[in-house]
Design a protein around this motif. Structure first.
Motif, PDB file in Angstrom:
ATOM      1  N   GLY A   1       0.909   7.270  -3.855  1.00  0.00           N
ATOM      2  CA  GLY A   1       1.552   6.354  -2.925  1.00  0.00           C
ATOM      3  C   GLY A   1       0.708   5.185  -2.478  1.00  0.00           C
ATOM      4  N   VAL A   2      -0.508   5.069  -3.011  1.00  0.00           N
ATOM      5  CA  VAL A   2      -1.374   3.941  -2.641  1.00  0.00           C
ATOM      6  C   VAL A   2      -0.843   2.665  -3.291  1.00  0.00           C
ATOM      7  N   THR A   3      -0.712   1.616  -2.494  1.00  0.00           N
ATOM      8  CA  THR A   3      -0.209   0.340  -3.001  1.00  0.00           C
ATOM      9  C   THR A   3      -1.309  -0.704  -3.171  1.00  0.00           C
ATOM     10  N   ASP A   4      -2.398  -0.549  -2.391  1.00  0.00           N
ATOM     11  CA  ASP A   4      -3.495  -1.518  -2.381  1.00  0.00           C
ATOM     12  C   ASP A   4      -4.809  -0.752  -2.273  1.00  0.00           C
ATOM     13  N   VAL A   5      -5.891  -1.353  -2.757  1.00  0.00           N
ATOM     14  CA  VAL A   5      -7.215  -0.757  -2.591  1.00  0.00           C
ATOM     15  C   VAL A   5      -8.204  -1.810  -2.098  1.00  0.00           C
ATOM     16  N   PHE A   6      -9.088  -1.370  -1.201  1.00  0.00           N
ATOM     17  CA  PHE A   6     -10.227  -2.179  -0.770  1.00  0.00           C
ATOM     18  C   PHE A   6     -11.438  -1.673  -1.534  1.00  0.00           C
TER      19      PHE A   6
ATOM     20  N   ASP B   1       6.541  11.764  -0.646  1.00  0.00           N
ATOM     21  CA  ASP B   1       7.851  11.635  -0.003  1.00  0.00           C
ATOM     22  C   ASP B   1       7.744  11.402   1.499  1.00  0.00           C
ATOM     23  N   MET B   2       6.627  11.785   2.120  1.00  0.00           N
ATOM     24  CA  MET B   2       6.442  11.575   3.556  1.00  0.00           C
ATOM     25  C   MET B   2       6.135  10.122   3.889  1.00  0.00           C
ATOM     26  N   LEU B   3       5.736   9.348   2.895  1.00  0.00           N
ATOM     27  CA  LEU B   3       5.300   7.972   3.155  1.00  0.00           C
ATOM     28  C   LEU B   3       6.463   7.008   3.324  1.00  0.00           C
ATOM     29  N   GLU B   4       7.628   7.368   2.823  1.00  0.00           N
ATOM     30  CA  GLU B   4       8.844   6.571   3.016  1.00  0.00           C
ATOM     31  C   GLU B   4       8.667   5.127   2.560  1.00  0.00           C
ATOM     32  N   GLY B   5       7.923   4.946   1.471  1.00  0.00           N
ATOM     33  CA  GLY B   5       7.778   3.609   0.909  1.00  0.00           C
ATOM     34  C   GLY B   5       6.880   2.665   1.674  1.00  0.00           C
ATOM     35  N   ARG B   6       6.029   3.187   2.518  1.00  0.00           N
ATOM     36  CA  ARG B   6       5.140   2.334   3.324  1.00  0.00           C
ATOM     37  C   ARG B   6       4.048   1.688   2.471  1.00  0.00           C
TER      38      ARG B   6
ATOM     39  N   LEU C   1      -0.447   7.906   9.305  1.00  0.00           N
ATOM     40  CA  LEU C   1       1.005   7.948   9.381  1.00  0.00           C
ATOM     41  C   LEU C   1       1.475   8.308  10.777  1.00  0.00           C
ATOM     42  N   PHE C   2       0.893   9.322  11.370  1.00  0.00           N
ATOM     43  CA  PHE C   2       1.346   9.756  12.685  1.00  0.00           C
ATOM     44  C   PHE C   2       1.044   8.697  13.746  1.00  0.00           C
ATOM     45  N   ALA C   3      -0.098   8.032  13.629  1.00  0.00           N
ATOM     46  CA  ALA C   3      -0.425   6.961  14.571  1.00  0.00           C
ATOM     47  C   ALA C   3       0.531   5.786  14.406  1.00  0.00           C
ATOM     48  N   ALA C   4       0.825   5.426  13.151  1.00  0.00           N
ATOM     49  CA  ALA C   4       1.730   4.301  12.898  1.00  0.00           C
ATOM     50  C   ALA C   4       3.124   4.591  13.448  1.00  0.00           C
ATOM     51  N   LYS C   5       3.607   5.800  13.234  1.00  0.00           N
ATOM     52  CA  LYS C   5       4.934   6.168  13.751  1.00  0.00           C
ATOM     53  C   LYS C   5       4.971   6.071  15.276  1.00  0.00           C
TER      54      LYS C   5
ATOM     55  N   LEU D   1       6.266   0.163  20.315  1.00  0.00           N
ATOM     56  CA  LEU D   1       6.500  -1.280  20.200  1.00  0.00           C
ATOM     57  C   LEU D   1       7.937  -1.624  19.811  1.00  0.00           C
ATOM     58  N   ASN D   2       8.752  -0.587  19.628  1.00  0.00           N
ATOM     59  CA  ASN D   2      10.151  -0.793  19.222  1.00  0.00           C
ATOM     60  C   ASN D   2      10.244  -1.552  17.900  1.00  0.00           C
ATOM     61  N   LEU D   3       9.380  -1.152  16.955  1.00  0.00           N
ATOM     62  CA  LEU D   3       9.383  -1.742  15.617  1.00  0.00           C
ATOM     63  C   LEU D   3      10.107  -0.811  14.658  1.00  0.00           C
ATOM     64  N   SER D   4      10.656  -1.362  13.606  1.00  0.00           N
ATOM     65  CA  SER D   4      11.315  -0.535  12.605  1.00  0.00           C
ATOM     66  C   SER D   4      10.283   0.325  11.879  1.00  0.00           C
ATOM     67  N   GLU D   5      10.693   1.510  11.428  1.00  0.00           N
ATOM     68  CA  GLU D   5       9.786   2.402  10.715  1.00  0.00           C
ATOM     69  C   GLU D   5       9.286   1.736   9.432  1.00  0.00           C
ATOM     70  N   GLY D   6       8.007   1.856   9.215  1.00  0.00           N
ATOM     71  CA  GLY D   6       7.399   1.242   8.042  1.00  0.00           C
ATOM     72  C   GLY D   6       6.800  -0.118   8.311  1.00  0.00           C
ATOM     73  N   SER D   7       6.912  -0.602   9.553  1.00  0.00           N
ATOM     74  CA  SER D   7       6.383  -1.934   9.884  1.00  0.00           C
ATOM     75  C   SER D   7       4.863  -1.980   9.861  1.00  0.00           C
TER      76      SER D   7
END
Length: 247
Positions: free
Chosen positions: A235-240, A201-206, A170-174, A180-186
């Protein structure tokens, strides 16, 4: 829960081989395949997880020290009379292209957190563009600088930051989104399944794609199935996972 085949159907077939990918692409309702790429000594993109060939082939040494021709002489143990060989990324795209053009997904992990393989990002972005499957690709890496390079080459590329811990993802993505001037959650988060260390709640729907080790071929399947409920609640949406066919 969206299910991805981790290195293909890697519990029942040798990982990161054309056979494991062919099996995975034909499993009903699997979202996509995850694989790993590295560069040979002569600059060819090949699909293999470990930096060394020792575990999965009859060879010894680092992938980066072999030419493609030399790598192709190595045998991947299959338990059958005919061995397999380390595939090139082009061979994999030849196999998967029809599926990728029809909604199937492919997560390409750039294995460059130990050896950075200069120019690998440019090679894979160019190859994906050649096949016209950009919309079906997710690029991931433990090395955030590599994902920045991919974005510079392909601003619309889908990115996933890898780490053992969800908080580090999360911290790296933010940070990357800000640079890169990308919207949060990109940028998606790709944590280890045992490293879900922050609250929902910290994941903000990512998008959160969790990866799991588990048993790999030729280990015998355990016959067990994962309980996805606790991961969904975290909050996991996908699994490998290695054995998507049992789901």
């Amino acid at each position: 829960m969206k299910i991805w085949a981790h290195r293909g159907c890697s519990q029942n077939y040798p990982e990161n081989t054309l056979t494991s990918f062919e099996k995975a692409m034909n499993v009903d309702k699997v979202t996509g395949i995850e694989l790993d790429i590295q560069l040979t000594k002569d600059g060819e993109l090949v699909v293999i997880h470990d930096e060394k060939v020792d575990r999965t082939t009859d060879g010894i040494g680092f992938v980066r020290d072999f030419t493609l021709r030399e790598l192709k002489t190595l045998h991947i143990r299959t338990g059958k009379d005919e061995p397999e060989h380390i595939p090139t990324m082009r061979e994999v795209l030849d196999l998967l292209k029809p599926k990728l053009l029809n909604g199937f997904k492919l997560n390409i992990e750039l294995k460059n957190s130990i050896y950075q393989y200069p120019g690998m990002e440019a090679k894979i972005v160019k190859l994906v563009s050649e096949y016209g499957v950009q919309d079906s690709i997710v690029y991931s890496s433990f090395y955030p600088r590599s994902l920045l390079n991919v974005h510079d080459l392909e601003p619309g590329a889908k990115l996933g930051v890898l780490n053992s811990w969800l908080s580090n993802c999360l911290f790296a993505a933010k940070g990357m989104e800000k640079i890169l001037n990308l919207s949060e959650g990109s940028i998606a988060l790709h944590p280890g399944g045992g490293g879900l260390d922050i609250s929902l709640d910290m994941l903000e729907g990512r998008i959160v794609r969790a990866w799991f080790g588990g048993h790999l071929y030729p280990s015998k399947p355990t016959g067990g199935r994962m309980d996805f409920d606790k991961f969904t609640k975290a909050g996991v949406t996908d699994v490998f996972i290695n054995e998507p066919e049992v789901y």
